[in-house]
Each structure stands twice: as C-alpha cells, then as structure tokens.
Design an enzyme around this catalytic site. Sequence first.
Site, PDB file in Angstrom:
ATOM      1  N   GLU A   1      28.806  -3.180 -81.394  1.00 20.29           N
ATOM      2  CA  GLU A   1      28.214  -2.628 -80.176  1.00 20.29           C
ATOM      3  C   GLU A   1      26.712  -2.811 -80.126  1.00 20.29           C
ATOM      4  O   GLU A   1      26.124  -2.934 -79.060  1.00 20.29           O
ATOM      5  CB  GLU A   1      28.562  -1.139 -80.124  1.00 20.29           C
ATOM      6  CG  GLU A   1      27.981  -0.397 -78.945  1.00 20.29           C
ATOM      7  CD  GLU A   1      28.360   1.058 -78.971  1.00 20.29           C
ATOM      8  OE1 GLU A   1      28.862   1.543 -77.960  1.00 20.29           O
ATOM      9  OE2 GLU A   1      28.173   1.702 -80.018  1.00 20.29           O
TER      10      GLU A   1
ATOM     11  N   ASP B   1      22.708   7.777 -75.445  1.00 21.96           N
ATOM     12  CA  ASP B   1      22.950   8.971 -76.245  1.00 21.96           C
ATOM     13  C   ASP B   1      22.992   8.601 -77.715  1.00 21.96           C
ATOM     14  O   ASP B   1      24.010   8.084 -78.152  1.00 21.96           O
ATOM     15  CB  ASP B   1      24.211   9.712 -75.794  1.00 21.96           C
ATOM     16  CG  ASP B   1      25.404   8.794 -75.490  1.00 21.96           C
ATOM     17  OD1 ASP B   1      25.236   7.573 -75.333  1.00 21.96           O
ATOM     18  OD2 ASP B   1      26.514   9.326 -75.391  1.00 21.96           O
TER      19      ASP B   1
END
Length: 574
Positions: A512, A322
Amino acid sequence: MISLLQIRCFSFAALFLSADSLLPPPPCDSGIYCSGSILHQVQTAKLFDDDKYFVDMKLKLAPDVVLSAFQNLSNEFPNGTVPPTELREFLASNFDKPGTEFEPWTPLDWHEKPKFLNGVEDEKLRIWGEKIHQLWKDLGRKINGSVGDHPELYSQIYAPHPVVVPGGRFRELYYWDSYWVINGLLLSEMTNTTRGMIWNFLYLVDRYGFVPNGGRVYYERRSQPPFLPLMVESYYEATKDEEFLREALPVLEKEYQFWMTRRSVAIAANGSAHVLNRYHVEVGLPRPESYTDDLELAEGLADELKEQLWMELKAGAESGWDFSSRWYVNGDSLRETRTSQILPSDLNALMCRNERTLASFHRLLGDADSAARYQQAAARRSAGLEALLWDADKGAWFDYDLLTSSRRSEFYPSNLAPVWARCYSEPEMGEKAMRYLKESGALDFPNGVPTSLKASGQQWDFPNAWPPLQHMLIEGLSKLPSAEAQELAFSLAQRWIRTNWLAYDKYQAMFEKYDVNGDGKPGGGGEYEVQTPWKNPNKSNRRAERSLTLRGGAGIMRQESERAREELHRWCRR
C-alpha cells in the site's frame, strides 16, 4: 396548579435532557457493533490481535437475544466483568467468524488478455501486469442476500452489486480507494464490474445522503474524500453511456449538498466570505474497529476532551490520511489531532474539480443553467483557495488553520492538489507550484515523494510514499504546459514504477505504501503493519497492512505515457 417544587423538577429535567442532547451520537445505532458492554468487554479483553475482527463477526441470533444473554452472563461475575475464557465461549455461541457474509463470485467480464498487456513488450513486466490483472478475481466479493434480508445480524452494509475490496483485514468496499480500483477495472476492460461498483456508491448516497468511509455500519457516520463524481467521469469517458450519466447525476448532486451543508465553513477574508470544506465528524466514543487504540490514547483526559479527541480521530479517518502530523495542532502527538480545525488544500481542490465535473455533466445533458451554476461554484472556490490557502511567495496552497486564522507551512504533496484539479486562475501559479516542489527537498529521495518531511511514526508521514499522492502529483504536473513540468512528471513516474517493480521482484508482492529511502521497501508506522493481498484475509493481524488495495495496482498499471513504459523496459534490461 403547578407547585414551585414541580417547576424546579421540570427545570432540572430540562437541563439533563439538554445535556444529553449535546452528547455526540455513537458511530452507529447498534448496541453491539458500535457501543455497549459487549463491545467494551470484548475489545478491552484483547481476545483478538485485531480490534476489527470482532466488529466484523456475524450474529447468530437477534441482537436483543444476544444482549439479554450477555446481561445474564455479566450478572454472574463481580462488577459485571466477564473473564476472557467465558467471553470466548459467549462469542463462539453467538457469533460467526468474519467473512460469512460473502458468497463465491468471479467477475463475469474478466478476461485473460486485456489490450493494455499487448503494449508491454518486456516479458517480466508483462507477467507482472498479468499478476495484477489476476487480482480482480481474488479481491471480488458478492454480498450474500441474507445481509439485505437480515441487516441486524451483520456489521456489513448491504450493497446490491459485487464489490472489489482492498483485501487482508479490509473485507469491505472503501470509498476513495475505489477511485483507483475503478480506473484499474476500466483499464482491464471490465466495464460491467465498474458500473456495478459505481451503482453501489449511488445506492449508499440514496440511503445515507453520502458515501460512508467503508461498507460497515461502524463507518456509516463518516465519509472519505468524495471521489464519486470522478468515478462516474471515468466510466462515462470509457463507455459514453449517457443514460447512466443521466441517472447518476441527481445522486451526485445529493452527495455534493451533503458536503456543502455538513462539511463546510464560511471564512471572511479581504472583505469577502469564502465557503470551503473540511472533515468534521461529530460522533462520540472510540472507533469500534480501533477501540483499544482510541481508548488507550485518551487515558487521563477529562471526559469532554476524550469525546473531542475521538471525534477528531474520526475526522482524520474521514480524510483518508489516518493518521498524520498534518492534523496535529499545538503538539507532536496523536493526542493533538484537530482535523476538523483545518481546511485541507486537497479536499477543496477535489471539491473544485467535482464542481467543474458536475458542470460538464449538466452541459452534456443540455442543462446550461445548472452547468453555469456549478461553474460559478468552482470559480468561487478557486477564489477562496487563492484568498486563504495560496501563498504567492512560496508558490503553493497550504492548509488553513481555523484556530489561528493562518496558513500552515509544512510540506505535503497535497500542497499541489489544485494543480491536479486545475483549480487556479493564473497559468503561472501552476509553474510556481512546480518550482516550490523542486525547492522543497521532497524530490531528494529515490523512491517517490514522501507524504511529509516529518517522521512522526504515523503512516501518512515521512518516510512513506502513497500511490494516490504520487498519481495526483504526476497527473497534475503532466497537465502543465512547460517542458520542465513535463520532464518532472516523467521522472516521478519512472521513480514510482521502479519502486513498485523492485518490490514485486523482491517480494513477489505489492504494498500500500513504500519507504522513499529503500528500493522496494514497504512503508510502515501507524496502526498496522505490512501485509500483501495474497494473504488469507481471515488470518490478517490487527497491525496488519492494508494490502495492495489496488491503489498501488491500478495506479501503477495506469501509466501516463508510452515514453514511461519504454524507459522502464530499457531500465529493466540493464
């Protein structure tokens, strides 16, 4: 006798009821956290930098009391619109800040010197490993018992065992992230914490029939890539706990049935019907945690197109990607997201691996018939992947577009996911996929394989590289028999470890995602910006980066070979 007028009235009523029944449900049943005037007014007033902040707040009073109080407040203003100052006062009176649902907790099985650290000879790298190992204590959370006793006051979903959260704005457990978390915990010899984490997911499957995207009610009608069987596999390989496996297996089968009944589609090809899986979330309204993003993206669309877009965005969130141009159809903007109309290669590879894993579990427990049933399911899926997704000329498995009944040709690391899952019928297919990767242009970057070759501005696109995809590529290639594939796996592992080390050395932090063009440069794009796990979760921003999430940490520390570690030692000494 019923009059003609009554018959007409009944007919109109039936039409209206039928139309209402066709409306998709909200993200959850809460009239505060998932729908309603409070959510709409607070989020559109943009009182917080992060839409997620409000929907993580705890109610001080029962929901009906708060709803009634807000209705009374709304009646005092024209059109029922409450000014920001009064909204803030209302929230202060009726809500607590996020984070009150947790109580202090340190994993009891954490200890200072797990064995893997002994194998790291380079002092700098060992200190790095120790810092990552320390994060378990920072990211561990125990949910307060009041969440279970009074769930109506929280958006947090109760979990009976402590959890390890990603950190930052992500104050709850997440599904597919936790596969890498669990493997990191096992590397740190924290089997009790691992067992509790898995039991939480089994508890959620018992409750919902599947694992929600994350531990909040606004996630409870969508899932994420189903890694639970592989979590159990990792735990069993570390402990050989057969009793745990016996208890978990029926729940794993329950989740499998959810994906096969609620997230599957049958496609005919070459005279055969193939059942494959997709992401598909028939839930209306904007995502509560990204409410204004979704509302603004849909501006100007007809109502039915807004609902369609919001459902497709939730399906994109369910994918874990996403968001990405991977899900665009007939356009180059996020508005063109049509996730549910695409059969993803990586989801179906994962389902194939799950089927083989479930077969092996049944075999271990002495149920040969059930083992054969799942083995046959894996064989059928492999045939479906080859019939619909496999391109023999290019040598990879491409997502299948349900709208055009054709394969999509863009590069993504997921095009090699069946290699990682070992879900293909002929050995040369794996070698072809390795050559496809070499010829794709995706290996031309010094700091990892990009998520795509398209710079869309979304975070699951170029120039970002994500740890789960690096891990799946490296593990898949390392399982191929050729020396060429082994060398490529080794080279990719080196690049990725180097990228993470450079970031840590520069920022004393890990991220991340990383930019494939910059030495240790964190990635960007999407709905939030970069942050680290060392940051106070209650001070994170809406555009704040999901932290280390231990996707990076666990994946990095779980190096696949001693050779990779030794090479990194040599590199760092230079």
